[in-house]
Design a protein around this motif. Structure first.
Motif, PDB file in Angstrom:
ATOM      1  N   TRP A 175       0.826  -1.215   0.000  1.00 55.98           N
ATOM      2  CA  TRP A 175       0.000   0.000   0.000  1.00 55.98           C
ATOM      3  C   TRP A 175       0.860   1.265   0.000  1.00 55.98           C
ATOM      4  O   TRP A 175       0.389   2.340  -0.366  1.00 55.98           O
ATOM      5  N   LEU A 176       2.119   1.136   0.415  1.00 57.44           N
ATOM      6  CA  LEU A 176       3.004   2.296   0.491  1.00 57.44           C
ATOM      7  C   LEU A 176       3.996   2.353  -0.662  1.00 57.44           C
ATOM      8  O   LEU A 176       4.794   3.292  -0.752  1.00 57.44           O
ATOM      9  N   GLU A 177       3.951   1.358  -1.535  1.00 55.34           N
ATOM     10  CA  GLU A 177       4.906   1.314  -2.636  1.00 55.34           C
ATOM     11  C   GLU A 177       4.753   2.552  -3.531  1.00 55.34           C
ATOM     12  O   GLU A 177       3.706   2.807  -4.095  1.00 55.34           O
ATOM     13  N   GLY A 178       5.804   3.316  -3.624  1.00 49.94           N
ATOM     14  CA  GLY A 178       5.792   4.502  -4.463  1.00 49.94           C
ATOM     15  C   GLY A 178       5.117   5.704  -3.846  1.00 49.94           C
ATOM     16  O   GLY A 178       5.123   6.793  -4.432  1.00 49.94           O
ATOM     17  N   SER A 179       4.515   5.551  -2.660  1.00 48.81           N
ATOM     18  CA  SER A 179       3.784   6.674  -2.068  1.00 48.81           C
ATOM     19  C   SER A 179       4.048   6.846  -0.575  1.00 48.81           C
ATOM     20  O   SER A 179       3.482   7.731   0.056  1.00 48.81           O
ATOM     21  N   GLY A 180       4.883   6.000   0.005  1.00 46.90           N
ATOM     22  CA  GLY A 180       5.263   6.182   1.399  1.00 46.90           C
ATOM     23  C   GLY A 180       6.258   7.325   1.537  1.00 46.90           C
ATOM     24  O   GLY A 180       6.698   7.926   0.549  1.00 46.90           O
ATOM     25  N   TRP A 181       6.636   7.641   2.770  1.00 49.87           N
ATOM     26  CA  TRP A 181       7.504   8.784   2.990  1.00 49.87           C
ATOM     27  C   TRP A 181       8.832   8.637   2.263  1.00 49.87           C
ATOM     28  O   TRP A 181       9.268   9.537   1.530  1.00 49.87           O
ATOM     29  N   GLU A 182       9.512   7.525   2.451  1.00 51.52           N
ATOM     30  CA  GLU A 182      10.846   7.357   1.889  1.00 51.52           C
ATOM     31  C   GLU A 182      10.819   7.391   0.368  1.00 51.52           C
ATOM     32  O   GLU A 182      11.707   7.961  -0.273  1.00 51.52           O
ATOM     33  N   ALA A 183       9.785   6.798  -0.217  1.00 47.35           N
ATOM     34  CA  ALA A 183       9.706   6.715  -1.670  1.00 47.35           C
ATOM     35  C   ALA A 183       9.315   8.029  -2.320  1.00 47.35           C
ATOM     36  O   ALA A 183       9.734   8.316  -3.448  1.00 47.35           O
ATOM     37  N   ASN A 184       8.527   8.845  -1.638  1.00 50.53           N
ATOM     38  CA  ASN A 184       7.896   9.970  -2.318  1.00 50.53           C
ATOM     39  C   ASN A 184       8.201  11.346  -1.733  1.00 50.53           C
ATOM     40  O   ASN A 184       7.969  12.351  -2.410  1.00 50.53           O
ATOM     41  N   TRP A 185       8.724  11.397  -0.498  1.00 49.38           N
ATOM     42  CA  TRP A 185       8.825  12.703   0.165  1.00 49.38           C
ATOM     43  C   TRP A 185      10.220  13.050   0.674  1.00 49.38           C
ATOM     44  O   TRP A 185      10.546  14.233   0.767  1.00 49.38           O
ATOM     45  N   GLU A 186      11.010  12.066   1.020  1.00 44.76           N
ATOM     46  CA  GLU A 186      12.300  12.367   1.630  1.00 44.76           C
ATOM     47  C   GLU A 186      13.210  13.150   0.684  1.00 44.76           C
ATOM     48  O   GLU A 186      13.798  14.172   1.067  1.00 44.76           O
ATOM     49  N   GLU A 187      13.342  12.691  -0.544  1.00 46.19           N
ATOM     50  CA  GLU A 187      14.197  13.396  -1.493  1.00 46.19           C
ATOM     51  C   GLU A 187      13.652  14.796  -1.785  1.00 46.19           C
ATOM     52  O   GLU A 187      14.405  15.768  -1.895  1.00 46.19           O
ATOM     53  N   LEU A 188      12.333  14.887  -1.903  1.00 45.98           N
ATOM     54  CA  LEU A 188      11.710  16.187  -2.161  1.00 45.98           C
ATOM     55  C   LEU A 188      12.075  17.183  -1.060  1.00 45.98           C
ATOM     56  O   LEU A 188      12.467  18.324  -1.342  1.00 45.98           O
ATOM     57  N   CYS A 189      11.942  16.753   0.187  1.00 47.42           N
ATOM     58  CA  CYS A 189      12.232  17.655   1.303  1.00 47.42           C
ATOM     59  C   CYS A 189      13.712  18.003   1.370  1.00 47.42           C
ATOM     60  O   CYS A 189      14.072  19.140   1.703  1.00 47.42           O
ATOM     61  N   SER A 190      14.581  17.055   1.043  1.00 47.81           N
ATOM     62  CA  SER A 190      16.017  17.342   1.070  1.00 47.81           C
ATOM     63  C   SER A 190      16.395  18.374   0.020  1.00 47.81           C
ATOM     64  O   SER A 190      17.365  19.126   0.194  1.00 47.81           O
ATOM     65  N   VAL A 191      15.624  18.443  -1.074  1.00 46.50           N
ATOM     66  CA  VAL A 191      15.876  19.427  -2.124  1.00 46.50           C
ATOM     67  C   VAL A 191      15.226  20.763  -1.794  1.00 46.50           C
ATOM     68  O   VAL A 191      15.825  21.829  -1.977  1.00 46.50           O
ATOM     69  N   GLU A 192      13.991  20.718  -1.297  1.00 44.35           N
ATOM     70  CA  GLU A 192      13.195  21.931  -1.143  1.00 44.35           C
ATOM     71  C   GLU A 192      13.367  22.639   0.202  1.00 44.35           C
ATOM     72  O   GLU A 192      13.000  23.805   0.332  1.00 44.35           O
ATOM     73  N   ILE A 193      13.895  21.939   1.201  1.00 42.83           N
ATOM     74  CA  ILE A 193      13.962  22.525   2.550  1.00 42.83           C
ATOM     75  C   ILE A 193      15.415  22.659   2.979  1.00 42.83           C
ATOM     76  O   ILE A 193      16.137  21.665   3.079  1.00 42.83           O
ATOM     77  N   ASP A 194      15.820  23.874   3.222  1.00 45.08           N
ATOM     78  CA  ASP A 194      17.174  24.127   3.665  1.00 45.08           C
ATOM     79  C   ASP A 194      17.410  23.550   5.053  1.00 45.08           C
ATOM     80  O   ASP A 194      16.512  23.541   5.899  1.00 45.08           O
ATOM     81  N   ARG A 195      18.604  23.028   5.273  1.00 49.22           N
ATOM     82  CA  ARG A 195      18.998  22.416   6.556  1.00 49.22           C
ATOM     83  C   ARG A 195      18.026  21.312   6.971  1.00 49.22           C
ATOM     84  O   ARG A 195      17.704  21.167   8.156  1.00 49.22           O
ATOM     85  N   TRP A 196      17.582  20.536   6.016  1.00 46.27           N
ATOM     86  CA  TRP A 196      16.600  19.485   6.278  1.00 46.27           C
ATOM     87  C   TRP A 196      17.132  18.436   7.258  1.00 46.27           C
ATOM     88  O   TRP A 196      16.423  17.973   8.140  1.00 46.27           O
ATOM     89  N   ASN A 197      18.366  18.048   7.122  1.00 46.66           N
ATOM     90  CA  ASN A 197      18.907  16.974   7.955  1.00 46.66           C
ATOM     91  C   ASN A 197      19.814  17.481   9.065  1.00 46.66           C
ATOM     92  O   ASN A 197      20.623  16.724   9.614  1.00 46.66           O
ATOM     93  N   ARG A 198      19.693  18.745   9.412  1.00 49.02           N
ATOM     94  CA  ARG A 198      20.523  19.278  10.502  1.00 49.02           C
ATOM     95  C   ARG A 198      19.747  19.333  11.793  1.00 49.02           C
ATOM     96  O   ARG A 198      18.530  19.398  11.786  1.00 49.02           O
TER      97      ARG A 198
END
Length: 231
Positions: free
Chosen positions: A208-231
């Motif tokens: 149910w999460l294939e292609g639409s869970g957090w890791e698949a669909n949102w993590e990369e987006l946030c790392s690109v769009e949000i400054d200091r995402w992993n700090r």
């Protein structure tokens, strides 16, 4: 969210992914990277909390839930083997009783995992609700143009985050219902070994999460769009 934001002219339809957009148009980074507002910081915090909830979700599925499900199936297999090898198929109570107790404990453990999954889903829903409150507050304090058009860090506006992020609730709600169905199937002592193995496989894969869970669909987006995402 769209109904409650109607008075602010509502969220617009999201455009293409941020990575493609940035590569295609070469839009420079927003000045907000050096002048973050309270809205920037609150949005980052909310999305990091959402990511944390999905991390806990995966741990519940792949550690606690998988352990309980495998132990349940193993106990049933061991009992079947004991029954088939017992003289006249009449085993002593000390063989059957402990195995049945273990099975019931593992079913109880699976019910506990479901309760924790429901808690994480409620937390995700609360985060989305708080995001809506943040956007309404931004409309009042910053105005429509800032909310709808001003890139927060890279290319996405606050309105675009607000209109897109809630989509994550749909697959996780489906996943929750799917795991409830699997536990109900495993609960029955008449389930076959093949059916049990299939249930455990589905439990682990989380289709149910294939292609639409957090890791698949949102993590990369946030790392690109949000400054200091992993700090």
């Amino acid at each position: 969210m769209s109904s409650r934001l109607a008075s602010f002219k509502g969220p617009s339809t999201p455009n293409s992914s941020p990575v493609q957009h940035r590569q295609a148009s070469n839009i420079p980074s927003s000045p907000a990277k050096s002048t973050e507002s309270t809205f920037h910081r609150k949005l980052r915090t909310l999305l990091q909390e959402l990511r944390a909830a999905t991390d806990i979700w995966d741990d519940l599925i792949l550690i606690d839930g998988l352990k309980a499900a495998k132990s349940l199936v193993d106990a049933r297999t061991e009992l079947d083997n004991a029954l088939s090898s017992a003289p006249n198929r009449l085993p002593r109570t000390r063989i059957v009783g402990p195995k049945l107790d273990l099975m019931e404990q593992r079913i109880h453990d699976l019910d506990g995992v479901l309760a924790k999954l429901q808690k994480q889903f409620r937390k995700m829903t609360a985060i989305v609700d708080n995001l809506e409150v943040l956007v309404i507050d931004a409309y009042r304090n910053k105005g429509c143009q800032w909310v709808q058009q001003e890139p927060l860090w890279t290319t996405w506006s606050l309105e675009k985050f607000a209109s897109t992020i809630p989509e994550i609730l749909i697959p996780y709600h489906r996943a929750l219902n799917g795991h409830i169905a699997l536990v109900n199937a495993l609960r029955s002592h008449s389930i076959s070994f093949e059916e049990s193995r299939s249930a455990i496989s589905t439990w682990t894969e989380q289709p149910w999460l294939e292609g639409s869970g957090w890791e698949a669909n949102w993590e990369e987006l946030c790392s690109v769009e949000i400054d200091r995402w992993n700090r």
